[in-house]
Design a protein around this motif. Structure first.
Motif, PDB file in Angstrom:
ATOM      1  N   ASP A  19       0.815  -1.220   0.000  1.00 22.81           N
ATOM      2  CA  ASP A  19       0.000   0.000   0.000  1.00 22.81           C
ATOM      3  C   ASP A  19       0.850   1.272   0.000  1.00 22.81           C
ATOM      4  O   ASP A  19       0.322   2.372  -0.027  1.00 22.81           O
ATOM      5  N   LYS A  20       2.156   1.108   0.063  1.00 22.90           N
ATOM      6  CA  LYS A  20       3.016   2.289   0.164  1.00 22.90           C
ATOM      7  C   LYS A  20       2.901   3.183  -1.067  1.00 22.90           C
ATOM      8  O   LYS A  20       2.776   2.683  -2.187  1.00 22.90           O
ATOM      9  N   ARG A  21       2.983   4.489  -0.852  1.00 26.51           N
ATOM     10  CA  ARG A  21       2.977   5.436  -1.975  1.00 26.51           C
ATOM     11  C   ARG A  21       4.374   5.539  -2.572  1.00 26.51           C
ATOM     12  O   ARG A  21       5.353   5.618  -1.830  1.00 26.51           O
ATOM     13  N   PHE A  22       4.432   5.534  -3.891  1.00 21.42           N
ATOM     14  CA  PHE A  22       5.729   5.615  -4.574  1.00 21.42           C
ATOM     15  C   PHE A  22       6.407   6.954  -4.262  1.00 21.42           C
ATOM     16  O   PHE A  22       5.745   7.968  -4.104  1.00 21.42           O
ATOM     17  N   THR A  23       7.729   6.936  -4.246  1.00 24.61           N
ATOM     18  CA  THR A  23       8.503   8.150  -3.971  1.00 24.61           C
ATOM     19  C   THR A  23       8.824   8.925  -5.257  1.00 24.61           C
ATOM     20  O   THR A  23       9.571   9.894  -5.215  1.00 24.61           O
ATOM     21  N   TYR A  24       8.289   8.469  -6.392  1.00 25.37           N
ATOM     22  CA  TYR A  24       8.633   9.079  -7.670  1.00 25.37           C
ATOM     23  C   TYR A  24       7.939  10.423  -7.876  1.00 25.37           C
ATOM     24  O   TYR A  24       6.907  10.705  -7.293  1.00 25.37           O
ATOM     25  N   GLY A  31       6.765   4.529 -11.732  1.00 24.49           N
ATOM     26  CA  GLY A  31       5.552   4.066 -11.046  1.00 24.49           C
ATOM     27  C   GLY A  31       4.725   3.153 -11.930  1.00 24.49           C
ATOM     28  O   GLY A  31       4.240   2.103 -11.493  1.00 24.49           O
TER      29      GLY A  31
ATOM     30  N   ARG B  12      -3.181   9.502  -3.150  1.00 18.02           N
ATOM     31  CA  ARG B  12      -2.156   8.917  -4.027  1.00 18.02           C
ATOM     32  C   ARG B  12      -1.897   9.780  -5.258  1.00 18.02           C
ATOM     33  O   ARG B  12      -0.824   9.701  -5.858  1.00 18.02           O
ATOM     34  N   PRO B  61       0.568   6.616 -13.226  1.00 18.26           N
ATOM     35  CA  PRO B  61       1.853   6.131 -12.706  1.00 18.26           C
ATOM     36  C   PRO B  61       1.842   5.878 -11.198  1.00 18.26           C
ATOM     37  O   PRO B  61       2.786   5.276 -10.685  1.00 18.26           O
TER      38      PRO B  61
END
Ligand SMILES: Cc1ncc(C[n+]2csc(CCOP(=O)(O)OP(=O)(O)O)c2C)c(N)n1
Ligand code: SF4
Ligand code: SF4
Ligand code: SF4
Ligand SMILES: [Mg+2]
Lengths: 251, 82
Positions: A19-24, A31, B12, B61
């Motif tokens: 569930d972690k949000r991407f750091t991109y 992503g 998100r 993305p």
């Protein structure tokens, strides 16, 4: 009739992603590639048997995004680390996820020799034509004339060489099972890239051969381009230098 | 009634706008709402036009979109969508 009773979910987050949000950055294709890889892992039902080897670069936390085992390799060494894991545990599906600075500059030797030995791993090669993480320096894949922080006047092939075509290079070797170059600049190409990633993983599961999926990707931040503009640049310019399609398919 | 529904997870979303361009029916727009990271959030500006094709979600993305589609009524031949 209440709307909720007549609607079914047709697109959900892949189960193999955390569930972690991407750091991109906003719009970054890293992503999207993560999501595509997660979808492929789900489809093949291999979440419990997959190991993600993360690179040094913006994808340094790649192992955080998957509900799979993972490890982060020293810069450029992901294919060598993946080789070790696969040889020790041939029952696992091992994915080496690498950027172009990682795979095609500092890690050139590991890249070529893992491919030449036909190690039964899947390499996901994110070619965004730049060193994203460190502030937009020139990569081996940077286009002729493209500006980067380490070539502010643009890449000069006379002193800096031309962009390195990794898929073509690997395709000259006898061992690789599947070598392809894909892109993500529109829905059609996203669908094709998804199939290519699935195929590469399936070949590892079924046939135990080496695959390289090169994905032409964006870096909106390093390119100083909004994401949609970056997609248009890929469609119009980048894919002329890096043609798309399968180069080797011995599956 | 619309045939589909795209649900954006506001926290998100990074406001990149790629889903807005990807939607063939002009359903999505970047709204005037900002999330806690400061990004403008994509939302359905024209929900009645949504077919549930999921091209927006396939393009996102940050995996911020889930898509729902009208279930084909049992026995109906045409228009069924899965
Ligand atoms: C041994 C070593 N040398 C150099 C660096 C600095 N460094 C970090 S990321 C990177 C390049 C990243 O570029 P790329 O692989 O293209 O990844 P991207 O961020 O573009 O996805 C470099 C040179 C490092 N971390 N370790
Ligand atoms: S710097 Fe470039 S590659 Fe790195 S996360 Fe940002 S857009 Fe992606
Ligand atoms: S599901 Fe299709 S029609 Fe609906 S918002 Fe997404 S892209 Fe547009
Ligand atoms: S593609 Fe995803 S992150 Fe980008 S604006 Fe749409 S919902 Fe937000
Ligand atoms: Mg790069």
């Amino acid at each position: 009739m209440p709307e909720t009773q007549t609607l079914t979910k047709v697109f959900a987050r892949p189960r193999s992603l955390t569930d972690k949000r991407f750091t991109y950055c906003p719009g970054c294709h890293h992503g999207l590639i993560t999501r595509i890889l997660g979808s492929a892992i789900d489809k093949l039902g291999i979440q419990e048997k997959t190991v993600i080897v993360a690179p040094v670069g913006c994808a340094v936390f790649a192992y955080e995004w998957f509900r799979c085992d993972g490890v982060q390799a020293a810069h450029g060494r992901a294919a060598a680390v993946a080789t070790g894991i696969k040889r020790a545990r041939p029952d696992l599906t091992v994915v080496s996820y690498q950027g172009d600075g990682d795979l095609a500059a500092i890690g050139t030797a590991e890249t070529i020799h893992a491919a030449n030995r036909g190690e039964a791993i899947t390499v996901i090669f994110v070619n965004n034509q730049i060193y994203g993480m460190t502030g937009g320096q020139m990569a081996p894949t940077t286009l002729d004339g493209q500006r980067a922080t380490s070539c502010p006047e643009g890449r000069d092939p006379a002193t800096m060489g031309h962009p390195l075509r990794v898929a073509e290079l690997i395709a000259t070797l006898a061992a690789p099972l599947y070598v392809t170059r894909q892109s993500l600049h529109d829905a059609k190409h996203i669908a094709q890239a998804t199939q290519a990633v699935e195929k590469a993983l399936r070949y590892q599961v079924e046939k135990r051969g080496y695959s390289l999926v090169e994905i032409v990707a964006n870096c909106p931040t390093g390119w100083k381009m909004p994401p949609q503009k970056a997609n248009e640049h890929i469609a119009g310019t980048v894919t002329k230098v890096f043609p798309l399609g399968d180069l080797v398919d011995r599956g | 009634m619309p045939k589909g529904k795209a649900v954006v997870d506001a926290e998100r979303c990074k406001g990149c706008g790629l889903c807005v361009t990807a939607c063939p029916f002009g359903v999505l727009e970047l709204s005037a709402t900002y999330n806690s990271s400061g990004y403008p959030v994509a939302a359905m500006a024209h929900p009645e036009k949504c077919t549930g094709c999921a091209l927006c979600a396939q393009t996102c993305p940050d995996v911020a979109i889930e898509v729902y589609r009208e279930k084909a009524a049992s026995g109906s031949a045409a228009g069924g969508s899965t």
